[in-house]
Design an enzyme around this catalytic site. Structure first.
Site, PDB file in Angstrom:
ATOM      1  N   GLU A  12       0.843  -1.212   0.000  1.00 10.11           N
ATOM      2  CA  GLU A  12       0.000   0.000   0.000  1.00 10.11           C
ATOM      3  C   GLU A  12       0.870   1.250   0.000  1.00 10.11           C
ATOM      4  O   GLU A  12       1.853   1.332   0.725  1.00 10.11           O
ATOM      5  CB  GLU A  12      -0.891  -0.005   1.249  1.00 10.11           C
ATOM      6  CG  GLU A  12      -1.771   1.230   1.329  1.00 10.11           C
ATOM      7  CD  GLU A  12      -2.925   1.057   2.304  1.00 10.11           C
ATOM      8  OE1 GLU A  12      -3.613   0.026   2.211  1.00 10.11           O
ATOM      9  OE2 GLU A  12      -3.107   1.932   3.148  1.00 10.11           O
ATOM     10  N   THR A  47      -4.080   4.816  -1.322  1.00  9.75           N
ATOM     11  CA  THR A  47      -5.077   5.394  -0.422  1.00  9.75           C
ATOM     12  C   THR A  47      -5.663   6.671  -1.022  1.00  9.75           C
ATOM     13  O   THR A  47      -5.162   7.220  -2.011  1.00  9.75           O
ATOM     14  CB  THR A  47      -4.485   5.716   0.971  1.00  9.75           C
ATOM     15  OG1 THR A  47      -3.510   6.738   0.811  1.00  9.75           O
ATOM     16  CG2 THR A  47      -3.861   4.486   1.615  1.00  9.75           C
ATOM     17  N   HIS A  71      -8.255   3.166  -3.665  1.00 10.53           N
ATOM     18  CA  HIS A  71      -9.182   3.371  -2.551  1.00 10.53           C
ATOM     19  C   HIS A  71     -10.167   4.472  -2.952  1.00 10.53           C
ATOM     20  O   HIS A  71      -9.789   5.440  -3.613  1.00 10.53           O
ATOM     21  CB  HIS A  71      -8.435   3.817  -1.295  1.00 10.53           C
ATOM     22  CG  HIS A  71      -7.546   2.756  -0.711  1.00 10.53           C
ATOM     23  ND1 HIS A  71      -7.189   2.724   0.612  1.00 10.53           N
ATOM     24  CD2 HIS A  71      -6.953   1.665  -1.258  1.00 10.53           C
ATOM     25  CE1 HIS A  71      -6.417   1.677   0.846  1.00 10.53           C
ATOM     26  NE2 HIS A  71      -6.246   1.029  -0.282  1.00 10.53           N
ATOM     27  N   GLY A  84     -14.726   6.112   4.887  1.00  9.49           N
ATOM     28  CA  GLY A  84     -13.882   7.231   5.309  1.00  9.49           C
ATOM     29  C   GLY A  84     -14.315   7.718   6.683  1.00  9.49           C
ATOM     30  O   GLY A  84     -15.411   7.379   7.152  1.00  9.49           O
ATOM     31  N   GLN A 119       4.453   8.252  15.964  1.00 10.21           N
ATOM     32  CA  GLN A 119       3.381   8.250  14.946  1.00 10.21           C
ATOM     33  C   GLN A 119       2.512   6.997  15.105  1.00 10.21           C
ATOM     34  O   GLN A 119       1.291   7.037  15.041  1.00 10.21           O
ATOM     35  CB  GLN A 119       4.071   8.200  13.590  1.00 10.21           C
ATOM     36  CG  GLN A 119       3.316   8.797  12.446  1.00 10.21           C
ATOM     37  CD  GLN A 119       4.186   8.687  11.189  1.00 10.21           C
ATOM     38  OE1 GLN A 119       4.626   7.602  10.809  1.00 10.21           O
ATOM     39  NE2 GLN A 119       4.458   9.820  10.563  1.00 10.21           N
TER      40      GLN A 119
END
Ligand code: FAD
Length: 288
Positions: free
Chosen positions: A17, A48, A76, A107, A211
């Site tokens: 991805e 994405t 996506h 989403g 993160q």
């Protein structure tokens, strides 16, 4: 190629991805990333898309770059901030480019609505149904081994997943998870709901401690004590954290394949060197 034609119960799929740059002018930065990822020969690469439409234009552009390199893209598509008309335009654009696969997503709900409720699809399952009616795409959906953050409980989340699978998903890709037993329990409960589409295990290498802790918190993903110790010990040492994350993800994959998971989907975070290091550790395990 359609992902439904790629997936095969006798072979573990390996997919990657990437996320497109937020600023359209930075799109060329993807060239080096995709050239490096192409060397890993993934079955497909997913791209994405921002829930707010922030990357609505760059997602197709990155898909085009994947097609140009002879690979299969999975675009996506989020529906929470798009009108039904906008979704149809986007589907036409993707189809005209030669994109055959869409990951249909709701989403995250924005603080300020972008389109009115009556103009948009409510759930991802509504988008799946619309794309199935369109008929041109292989459609996948998202699933959540730890349960979706908004769901009242894991059981109601699976009831919603059943609706989405029955709407026409050819496969489901999981949210990141760090305890394989959580995935096995999820898959067992999914089977009891008669959800029988292939489930691709989403693996996130936890290379950036800060993160990573934040995204676990936001997504409601549980962090097992073993991983927490690694973050506590090595979180401030990027080289050690990188090494530990690669080993952790590799071990997760070995266990998943040993237990019969049909596909591994690696969240590359646009860092091909990490994906390459993980693949090096598990290449034979994946039968490559
Ligand atoms: P849905 O399947 O619609 O589920 C949302 C919530 O509604 C869940 O709590 C579910 O239980 C409930 N629900 C669903 N259907 C029903 C129903 N019929 N009745 C009652 N309740 C229902 N976000 C992005 O912005 N861009 C991306 O590119 C992106 N890619 C992702 C890829 C993967 C593999 C995953 C796991 C997530 C991704 N996300 C992405 C995040 C995703 O958009 C959010 O998690 C979002 O909050 C839910 O999207 P969904 O498609 O799972 O929604």
């Amino acid at each position: 190629m359609k992902i439904s034609e790629i997936l095969n119960p006798n072979r573990v799929s390996f997919s990657l991805e990437v996320f497109p740059p937020k600023i359209g002018s930075e799109i060329d930065k993807m060239d080096d990333i995709l050239d490096s990822l192409a060397e890993l020969h993934p079955d497909f690469i997913s791209v994405t898309c921002g829930a707010s439409g922030s990357t609505a234009r760059t997602t197709p552009a990155v898909c085009q770059k994947i097609l140009d390199r002879g690979m299969t893209p999975l675009a996506h598509m989020t529906c929470v901030s798009a009108s039904r008309e906008g979704i149809a335009d986007c589907a036409n654009q993707l189809h005209d480019m030669g994109v055959e696969n869409i990951l249909a997503l709701r989403g995250d709900i924005p603080e300020v609505p972008v389109v009115s409720d009556s103009e948009r699809y409510t759930y991802a399952s509504d988008l799946v149904a619309a794309l199935m009616e369109d008929g041109r795409f292989c459609v996948g959906g998202a699933c959540y081994p730890d349960g979706h953050i908004e769901a009242a409980n894991k059981d109601s989340d699976l009831d919603a997943l059943k609706i989405k699978a029955d709407a026409g998903c050819s496969f489901l890709t999981t949210q990141m998870f760090f305890d394989n037993d959580v995935l096995y329990s999820f898959m067992y409960r999914a089977l009891r709901k008669d959800i029988r589409v292939p489930i691709l295990a989403g693996i996130m290498p936890a290379t950036n401690a800060r993160q990573f802790a934040r995204s676990c918190q936001l997504s409601g993903t549980a962090m097992p004590p073993r991983l927490r110790s690694i973050l506590d010990k090595f979180g401030d040492n990027p080289a050690a954290m990188r090494q530990a994350a690669i080993v952790y993800a590799s071990e997760q994959i070995i266990d998943l394949v040993a237990n019969g998971v049909q596909g591994i989907h690696l969240y590359t975070m646009n860092r091909p060197s990490i994906a390459a290091a993980i693949l090096k550790n598990v290449k034979s395990v994946l039968g490559r």
